[in-house]
Design an enzyme around this catalytic site. Structure first.
Site, PDB file in Angstrom:
ATOM      1  N   SER A 177    -140.413 -37.543  66.624  1.00  0.00           N
ATOM      2  CA  SER A 177    -140.366 -37.576  65.263  1.00  0.00           C
ATOM      3  C   SER A 177    -138.837 -37.419  65.054  1.00  0.00           C
ATOM      4  O   SER A 177    -138.155 -37.196  65.661  1.00  0.00           O
ATOM      5  CB  SER A 177    -141.013 -36.262  64.836  1.00  0.00           C
ATOM      6  OG  SER A 177    -141.088 -35.696  63.484  1.00  0.00           O
ATOM      7  N   TYR A 213    -143.080 -27.089  65.318  1.00  0.00           N
ATOM      8  CA  TYR A 213    -143.340 -28.586  65.397  1.00  0.00           C
ATOM      9  C   TYR A 213    -141.950 -29.236  65.706  1.00  0.00           C
ATOM     10  O   TYR A 213    -142.017 -29.962  66.851  1.00  0.00           O
ATOM     11  CB  TYR A 213    -143.699 -29.025  63.894  1.00  0.00           C
ATOM     12  CG  TYR A 213    -143.785 -30.695  63.786  1.00  0.00           C
ATOM     13  CD1 TYR A 213    -145.039 -31.169  64.564  1.00  0.00           C
ATOM     14  CD2 TYR A 213    -143.115 -31.546  63.367  1.00  0.00           C
ATOM     15  CE1 TYR A 213    -145.115 -32.483  64.964  1.00  0.00           C
ATOM     16  CE2 TYR A 213    -143.281 -32.964  63.275  1.00  0.00           C
ATOM     17  CZ  TYR A 213    -144.316 -33.343  64.128  1.00  0.00           C
ATOM     18  OH  TYR A 213    -144.532 -34.696  64.182  1.00  0.00           O
TER      19      TYR A 213
END
Length: 245
Positions: A139, A152
């Protein structure tokens, strides 16, 4: 032109929706034999019918090492080998660190980080045998941490670090390691955020731009895995044009 994937065997994790589903279909369209794993097996049944080529649906929970090993074994049993691993399973349960439900932290670390590590560990002997490819879906959060995305981001930074170590260990043996870092993609990922303000902010941000589609990431995967054997595309950062951070 890159190599065709005709007859290549691919295992895709987190294949029941979003990037995983689009990638499984795109690789199937390129001639690959695809094993698609996910916890939501019912969703994989429709994927079997949608796929242009042969697709094996696997009940796979990446947080469970036995499940991971069984999925790899079933893939090799069915198709005779494993050439490409697409490590895509992930959860994004963002929110403030203060007052967080830490069981969500555990879930993210177990799925995004340990899950991808377990899958690499189980698949690696086969990939070494075939001079295959490990493709990690990370990501933009694997490069840039932001408020409300601490854990995250930590898991995705971890994926990047693990992938670079892996690359250094196996590249001389012909195994290529690819990290793809998508920005905002129109998937279900943000729908699972339990913190209401953070979920609203994510949805608002997504609505403010032309988000990437899962197929855009699938195209990047196809590009990376179809390069000639001497070319290793190690990292692709791919954002919507409208995304600033």
């Amino acid at each position: 032109m890159g190599n065709t994937l005709e007859g290549k065997v691919v295992l895709v994790t987190g294949a029941s929706s979003g990037i995983g589903e689009a990638t499984a279909l795109a690789l199937s369209a390129e001639g690959a034999l695809v094993a698609a794993g996910a916890r939501r097996v019912d969703r994989l049944e429709s994927l079997v019918h949608k796929a242009p080529g042969e697709l094996l649906a696997l009940d796979l929970d990446v947080t469970d090492q036995d499940s991971v090993r069984a999925a790899v074994a079933k893939t090799v049993e069915r198709f005779g080998a494993l050439d490409i691993l697409v490590n895509n399973a992930g959860v994004m349960l963002t929110g403030p660190i203060a007052g967080a439900d830490t069981t969500e932290w555990t879930r993210m670390v177990e799925t995004n980080l340990l899950g991808s590590m377990y899958t690499v560990h189980a698949a690696l002997p086969y990939l070494l045998e075939r001079k295959g490819t490990v493709l990690q879906v990370s990501s933009t959060s694997g490069r840039f941490a932001s408020a409300y995305g601490g854990v995250y981001a930590a898991t995705k930074f971890g994926v990047t670090a693990f992938s670079e170590s892996l690359r250094q260990e196996v590249t001389a043996q012909g195994v290529r390691v690819v990290v793809i870092e998508p920005g905002f993609v129109a998937t279900e990922l943000a729908d699972h955020i339990t913190d209401p303000p953070t979920r609203a902010a994510a949805q608002e941000m997504a609505a403010s731009m032309r988000t990437l589609q899962p197929e855009d990431i699938a195209n990047a995967v196809v590009y990376a895995v179809t390069q000639p054997q001497h070319v290793a595309v190690n990292e692709i950062l791919i954002r919507p044009t409208d995304q600033t951070p």
